[in-house]
Design a protein around this motif. Structure first.
Motif, short mmCIF file in Angstrom:
data_model
loop_
_atom_site.label_atom_id
_atom_site.label_comp_id
_atom_site.label_asym_id
_atom_site.label_seq_id
_atom_site.Cartn_x
_atom_site.Cartn_y
_atom_site.Cartn_z
N THR A 23 -7.44 25.88 -1.72
CA THR A 23 -7.21 25.44 -0.34
C THR A 23 -7.53 23.96 -0.13
OG1 THR A 23 -9.44 26.10 0.35
CG2 THR A 23 -7.69 27.75 0.54
N TYR A 24 -6.80 23.37 0.82
CA TYR A 24 -6.98 21.95 1.18
C TYR A 24 -6.85 21.85 2.70
CZ TYR A 24 -5.29 21.83 -3.67
OH TYR A 24 -5.10 22.07 -5.00
N ASP A 25 -7.81 21.22 3.34
CA ASP A 25 -7.74 20.98 4.79
C ASP A 25 -7.02 19.65 4.99
OD1 ASP A 25 -8.05 20.54 7.48
OD2 ASP A 25 -10.22 20.86 7.50
N ASN A 26 -5.87 19.69 5.66
CA ASN A 26 -5.09 18.46 5.84
C ASN A 26 -5.44 17.71 7.12
OD1 ASN A 26 -3.86 19.88 7.90
ND2 ASN A 26 -1.86 20.02 6.94
N HIS A 27 -6.37 18.24 7.91
CA HIS A 27 -6.82 17.58 9.15
C HIS A 27 -5.64 17.25 10.07
CE1 HIS A 27 -9.76 16.56 5.92
NE2 HIS A 27 -10.58 17.09 6.81
N SER A 28 -4.60 18.07 10.01
CA SER A 28 -3.38 17.90 10.83
C SER A 28 -2.70 16.56 10.57
CB SER A 28 -3.69 18.06 12.33
OG SER A 28 -4.24 19.33 12.58
N SER A 29 -2.87 16.02 9.37
CA SER A 29 -2.34 14.70 9.02
C SER A 29 -1.27 14.80 7.93
CB SER A 29 -3.48 13.80 8.53
OG SER A 29 -3.01 12.73 7.76
N SER A 30 -0.15 14.14 8.15
CA SER A 30 0.91 14.11 7.13
C SER A 30 0.43 13.38 5.88
CB SER A 30 2.16 13.42 7.69
OG SER A 30 2.73 14.18 8.72
N ALA A 31 -0.27 12.26 6.06
CA ALA A 31 -0.75 11.49 4.90
C ALA A 31 -1.74 12.30 4.08
CB ALA A 31 -1.41 10.19 5.37
N ASP A 32 -2.67 13.00 4.75
CA ASP A 32 -3.64 13.84 4.03
C ASP A 32 -2.93 14.99 3.33
OD1 ASP A 32 -5.60 12.20 4.94
OD2 ASP A 32 -6.61 13.68 6.20
N SER A 33 -1.87 15.48 3.94
CA SER A 33 -1.11 16.59 3.35
C SER A 33 -0.41 16.15 2.07
CB SER A 33 -0.08 17.12 4.36
OG SER A 33 -0.69 17.61 5.52
#
Length: 419
Positions: free
Chosen positions: A80-90
């Motif tokens: 799992t990875y939390d993307n913090h609702s961010s496209s860049a983090d995703s």
């Protein structure tokens, strides 16, 4: 006489021993390979109301499959990875998942902007990728437009076009036929997924008998909805048709506080989560929202056992994206089994043949010739969706009648004409 053990073995016997040893090592190697886990990367908005269920549901499905022996002896590992609702983090998480953590396939995000940012990376890294909750038509349209490039992306949720049809199908029976309503105002957040949703609304609402009096699109950063509700009240529609996901709590609380006498009906992603009643301090009562499954609703024999099992494990019922994420792990496992491989191209071919009864209905994907290639099919006998309503702090299904648990019920400040 030399006592050389090698002299006791003929050249033929020695070769046989070498071959036997090689075969033994090969057996060990194949057993080790068979024991390698099937790695599924899950990139999600772990802190968001609608996104928190995604990794939890995926893990629950993996645990169930592993308890029954896994996939041909291979355990499923959820990374799992939390993307913090961010496209860049995703994007960073997707790159890490494939290049460093060596996942075989990725489940990611309920946000359309995030999924659209990841789609090119699925192509570049040749890694199958499924969204459990994003709706933008462009996700599957891109697969149709350039199949060879974008075939790695699957749209494991209804498109915005299909969501509009689901809302209109429900509105026809509940509002037009049931309550004699004839006018509506569309209220949607300004986002990638709502542009095609609103186009769908504008096309299908008049067809079912609801004249669109106004169409309001607002920034997801909006904090004060009073001017918006004042404008809607001035138009005097019978119903507000919603397209909201990134917001939900704020407009719902202000809808009640301002005593807006018009029901809200449509897409409200946050309302699908069982915490929404408490999140809004029960202002949610009366809100009608579309879902693909819901608490206590036996869409299929798998729906209720999953939602109850989820609550027992995590303390609350899943959001809409929890149902889809759970199903996705199951039909990924089934596709790997059919393909006999985690090779990306073979897995894509196997996923295209998916015919899986999950918690939200019968899951099949549209083919190359359909404009929504790799999106799940909408329609009777497949996925139709539900209309649910918050009543007395509970989520209850009110449509379709085959699975409805109650009739619509509104707070005292809502004015509707009964049949």
């Amino acid at each position: 006489m030399r006592n050389d053990s090698r002299s006791a073995v003929s050249p033929f016997g020695y070769s046989a021993l070498v071959l036997a040893a090689a075969g033994f090592l090969g057996t060990i190697s194949s057993q080790a390979l068979a024991a390698d886990p099937l790695k599924i990367g899950v990139i999600a908005e772990a802190q968001a109301i609608a996104g928190a269920s995604i990794p939890q549901a995926a893990q629950m499905a993996a645990d169930e499959i592993n308890a029954k022996g896994g996939v041909d002896g291979r355990k499923i590992e959820i990374v799992t990875y939390d993307n913090h609702s961010s496209s860049a983090d995703s994007v960073r998480a997707f790159q890490r998942a494939v290049n460093e953590d060596k996942v075989n396939i990725v489940i990611a995000s309920y946000i359309s902007e995030v999924v659209l940012a990841l789609e090119p990376w699925a192509s570049r890294l040749k890694t199958p990728f499924i969204t459990p909750g994003a709706a933008s038509n462009e996700i599957s349209k891109s697969v149709h437009a350039d199949y060879e490039k974008n075939k790695y992306t699957f749209h494991g949720y209804l498109t915005s076009a299909a969501l509009a049809l689901s809302v209109c199908d429900a509105a026809k029976e509940l509002l037009v036929d049931g309550k004699h309503m004839s006018t509506a105002v569309i209220m949607s957040e300004d986002a990638a997924w709502t542009k095609p949703l609103d186009v769908g609304y504008e096309e299908c609402l008049p067809k079912i008998g609801l004249k669109v009096l106004d169409h309001i699109r607002f920034s997801p950063d909006t904090t004060d909805f009073t001017p918006i509700f004042n404008k809607i009240e001035a138009a005097k529609p019978d119903v507000i048709i919603t397209g909201i996901s990134h917001v939900g709590v704020q407009p719902t609380v202000q809808w009640k506080n301002q005593q807006v006498p018009i029901p809200m009906f449509g897409i409200s992603s946050q309302a699908t989560n069982s915490t929404f009643g408490k999140d809004t301090n029960d202002a949610a009562n009366g809100v009608l929202y579309q879902g693909v499954s819901g608490t206590g609703v036996a869409v299929t024999p798998k729906s209720v056992p999953f939602s109850e099992g989820f609550k027992a494990k995590y303390g609350n019922y899943p959001s809409y994206a929890g149902y889809t994420s759970y199903d996705e792990v199951y039909y990924i496992a089934e596709a790997v089994k059919r393909a006999g491989s985690t090779d990306a191209d073979k897995l894509v071919e196997a996923l295209e043949k998916t015919d899986w009864e999950g918690t939200i209905g019968r899951v099949q994907f549209y083919g190359k010739d359909d404009p929504f290639t790799h999106s799940i099919k909408y329609g009777k006998g497949l996925i139709t969706g539900l209309m649910l309503q918050w009543q007395d702090g509970q989520q209850v299904a009110v449509w379709p009648k085959e699975v409805a648990k109650a009739s619509m019920k509104f707070p005292s400040f809502i004015k509707v004409t009964s049949n």
